[in-house]
Enzyme design. Structure first.
Site, PDB file in Angstrom:
ATOM      1  N   SER A 151       0.862  -1.176   0.000  1.00 29.86           N
ATOM      2  CA  SER A 151       0.000   0.000   0.000  1.00 29.86           C
ATOM      3  C   SER A 151       0.900   1.228   0.000  1.00 29.86           C
ATOM      4  O   SER A 151       2.067   1.147   0.421  1.00 29.86           O
ATOM      5  CB  SER A 151      -0.859   0.008   1.272  1.00 29.86           C
ATOM      6  OG  SER A 151      -1.386   1.296   1.510  1.00 29.86           O
ATOM      7  N   TYR A 164      -2.477  -1.142  10.427  1.00 32.18           N
ATOM      8  CA  TYR A 164      -2.424  -1.312   8.963  1.00 32.18           C
ATOM      9  C   TYR A 164      -1.102  -0.784   8.402  1.00 32.18           C
ATOM     10  O   TYR A 164      -0.424  -1.455   7.617  1.00 32.18           O
ATOM     11  CB  TYR A 164      -3.614  -0.576   8.334  1.00 32.18           C
ATOM     12  CG  TYR A 164      -3.753  -0.768   6.832  1.00 32.18           C
ATOM     13  CD1 TYR A 164      -4.404  -1.894   6.323  1.00 32.18           C
ATOM     14  CD2 TYR A 164      -3.257   0.168   5.941  1.00 32.18           C
ATOM     15  CE1 TYR A 164      -4.551  -2.070   4.944  1.00 32.18           C
ATOM     16  CE2 TYR A 164      -3.394  -0.001   4.569  1.00 32.18           C
ATOM     17  CZ  TYR A 164      -4.056  -1.122   4.074  1.00 32.18           C
ATOM     18  OH  TYR A 164      -4.188  -1.292   2.710  1.00 32.18           O
TER      19      TYR A 164
HETATM   20  P1  NAD Z   1     -11.227  -6.219  -0.327  1.00 31.96           P
HETATM   21  O1  NAD Z   1     -11.776  -6.135   1.053  1.00 31.96           O
HETATM   22  O2  NAD Z   1     -12.182  -6.278  -1.459  1.00 31.96           O
HETATM   23  O3  NAD Z   1     -10.238  -7.459  -0.471  1.00 31.96           O
HETATM   24  C1  NAD Z   1      -9.544  -8.040   0.585  1.00 31.96           C
HETATM   25  C2  NAD Z   1      -9.704  -9.534   0.470  1.00 31.96           C
HETATM   26  O4  NAD Z   1      -8.949 -10.188   1.493  1.00 31.96           O
HETATM   27  C3  NAD Z   1     -11.170  -9.950   0.650  1.00 31.96           C
HETATM   28  O5  NAD Z   1     -11.556 -10.782  -0.423  1.00 31.96           O
HETATM   29  C4  NAD Z   1     -11.145 -10.708   1.949  1.00 31.96           C
HETATM   30  O6  NAD Z   1     -12.105 -11.736   2.001  1.00 31.96           O
HETATM   31  C5  NAD Z   1      -9.732 -11.255   1.956  1.00 31.96           C
HETATM   32  N1  NAD Z   1      -9.323 -11.702   3.271  1.00 31.96           N
HETATM   33  C6  NAD Z   1      -9.472 -11.055   4.460  1.00 31.96           C
HETATM   34  N2  NAD Z   1      -9.027 -11.827   5.465  1.00 31.96           N
HETATM   35  C7  NAD Z   1      -8.584 -12.972   4.899  1.00 31.96           C
HETATM   36  C8  NAD Z   1      -8.011 -14.155   5.411  1.00 31.96           C
HETATM   37  N3  NAD Z   1      -7.806 -14.335   6.745  1.00 31.96           N
HETATM   38  N4  NAD Z   1      -7.679 -15.157   4.546  1.00 31.96           N
HETATM   39  C9  NAD Z   1      -7.888 -15.007   3.212  1.00 31.96           C
HETATM   40  N5  NAD Z   1      -8.422 -13.916   2.682  1.00 31.96           N
HETATM   41  C10 NAD Z   1      -8.769 -12.905   3.512  1.00 31.96           C
HETATM   42  O7  NAD Z   1     -10.255  -4.977  -0.484  1.00 31.96           O
HETATM   43  P2  NAD Z   1      -9.137  -4.675  -1.590  1.00 31.96           P
HETATM   44  O8  NAD Z   1      -9.079  -3.213  -1.701  1.00 31.96           O
HETATM   45  O9  NAD Z   1      -9.335  -5.476  -2.812  1.00 31.96           O
HETATM   46  O10 NAD Z   1      -7.809  -5.142  -0.828  1.00 31.96           O
HETATM   47  C11 NAD Z   1      -6.879  -6.055  -1.388  1.00 31.96           C
HETATM   48  C12 NAD Z   1      -5.488  -5.711  -0.907  1.00 31.96           C
HETATM   49  O11 NAD Z   1      -5.114  -4.438  -1.444  1.00 31.96           O
HETATM   50  C13 NAD Z   1      -5.328  -5.587   0.597  1.00 31.96           C
HETATM   51  O12 NAD Z   1      -4.094  -6.160   0.996  1.00 31.96           O
HETATM   52  C14 NAD Z   1      -5.311  -4.102   0.836  1.00 31.96           C
HETATM   53  O13 NAD Z   1      -4.611  -3.736   1.992  1.00 31.96           O
HETATM   54  C15 NAD Z   1      -4.588  -3.638  -0.420  1.00 31.96           C
HETATM   55  N6  NAD Z   1      -4.785  -2.229  -0.743  1.00 31.96           N
HETATM   56  C16 NAD Z   1      -5.997  -1.772  -1.179  1.00 31.96           C
HETATM   57  C17 NAD Z   1      -6.136  -0.417  -1.474  1.00 31.96           C
HETATM   58  C18 NAD Z   1      -7.422   0.143  -1.991  1.00 31.96           C
HETATM   59  O14 NAD Z   1      -7.484   1.375  -2.157  1.00 31.96           O
HETATM   60  N7  NAD Z   1      -8.442  -0.623  -2.272  1.00 31.96           N
HETATM   61  C19 NAD Z   1      -5.059   0.460  -1.316  1.00 31.96           C
HETATM   62  C20 NAD Z   1      -3.847  -0.041  -0.866  1.00 31.96           C
HETATM   63  C21 NAD Z   1      -3.718  -1.395  -0.584  1.00 31.96           C
END
Ligand code: NAD
Length: 265
Positions: A151, A164
């Site tokens: 991130s 986080y």
């Molecule tokens: P999201 O909530 O749609 O996806 C996160 C996924 O992780 C979900 O499908 C959830 O079920 C899964 N998950 C949670 N706990 C889990 C576990 N114990 N075992 C297996 N799976 C698990 O959100 P996203 O935005 O798609 O996030 C994906 C990644 O991207 C994350 O690591 C997040 O920190 C990172 N990220 C997202 C953003 C953003 O703006 N969306 C920005 C920076 C980083």
């Protein structure tokens, strides 16, 4: 030369939603067979599998809690049993449990560190063991590829989100240290640092009035979409990026460029 993954097998964790879903769909279009990992909510993962199959791709839904050692081993064993190998890991699963520092409970701290950081350690360790055990497969110039989802908060401090930000800061050196350790085996390890991407993890800030405040932090002038991250992910795990290891690609519309300094600070 295109970014292709023909004949390769990819595990994408947290692939039933958001960035993981986008990555799974694009990898399948690029020719990979994909393990669509989910922790809870089998229906959403099955829907991703159906989308992939409808386009002629190969995928299956694989339940596993990435913070649980035995569960992670089972995820890889099931994938290898089904597709014969694993060539790519995208360690994408992550969550937030936000609280002001003094109010943050140990449970909130532990949960975020165990899914976001320990989960990436467990998945990357298992991927490395499998890459070594299966030897040369002849499907890619590298022997295996690991992509960590970090991130912008691996470098931007984030008040109210210490757990986080610590997890993502940890991913940065986890990724680089592993990359250094295994580069001699032609195993590549990289990361993506997304900025604000339109997914449910941050729907409160990417929708409605929140979006206006957010745009002030994004020089490129728009919130990202999962496809923006998926394309970068495909590049990094493809042979197009064969000489890239230990790198973090910021996919953030310039969010990490200190936009507050645009007008002379
Ligand atoms: P999201 O909530 O749609 O996806 C996160 C996924 O992780 C979900 O499908 C959830 O079920 C899964 N998950 C949670 N706990 C889990 C576990 N114990 N075992 C297996 N799976 C698990 O959100 P996203 O935005 O798609 O996030 C994906 C990644 O991207 C994350 O690591 C997040 O920190 C990172 N990220 C997202 C953003 C953003 O703006 N969306 C920005 C920076 C980083």
């Amino acid at each position: 030369m295109e970014c292709r993954l023909d004949g390769q097998v990819a595990i994408v964790t947290g692939a039933s939603s958001g960035l993981g879903r986008g990555i799974a769909l694009l990898f399948a279009r690029a020719g990979a067979a994909v393990a669509v990992n989910y922790n809870s909510g089998a229906e959403a993962a099955e829907a991703v599998v159906r989308e992939i199959e409808a386009e002629g791709g190969r995928a299956f839904a694989a339940q596993a809690d990435v913070s649980d050692e035995a569960s992670v081993e089972r995820l890889f064993t099931e994938t290898v049993a089904r597709y014969g190998a694993v060539d790519v890991l995208v360690a994408n699963s992550g969550l937030q449990q936000d609280a002001a520092f003094a109010e943050m409970t140990l449970a909130q701290w532990d949960k975020v560190i165990s899914v976001n950081l320990t989960g990436q350690f467990l998945c990357a360790r298992e991927a490395l063991k499998r890459f070594r055990a299966q030897g040369e497969r002849g499907v890619s110039r590298a022997r295996g590829k690991i992509l960590c989802m970090s991130s912008v908060h691996q470098v931007i401090p984030w008040a109210g989100h210490a757990n986080y930000a610590a997890s993502k800061g940890g991913i940065h050196l986890l990724m680089q240290t592993l990359a250094q350790e295994v580069a001699g085996e032609r195993i590549r390890v990289n990361a993506i640092a997304p900025g604000a991407i339109h997914t449910r993890i941050n729907e409160k800030v990417t929708d409605g009035d929140g979006a206006k405040r957010l745009l002030a932090l994004i020089p490129y002038g728009r919130v990202g979409e999962p496809e923006d991250v998926a394309r970068a992910a495909l590049f990094l795990v493809s042979d197009m990026a064969d000489y890239v290891t230990g790198a973090t690609l910021f996919v953030d519309g310039g969010m990490a460029l200190y936009p507050g300094f645009r007008d002379n600070g």
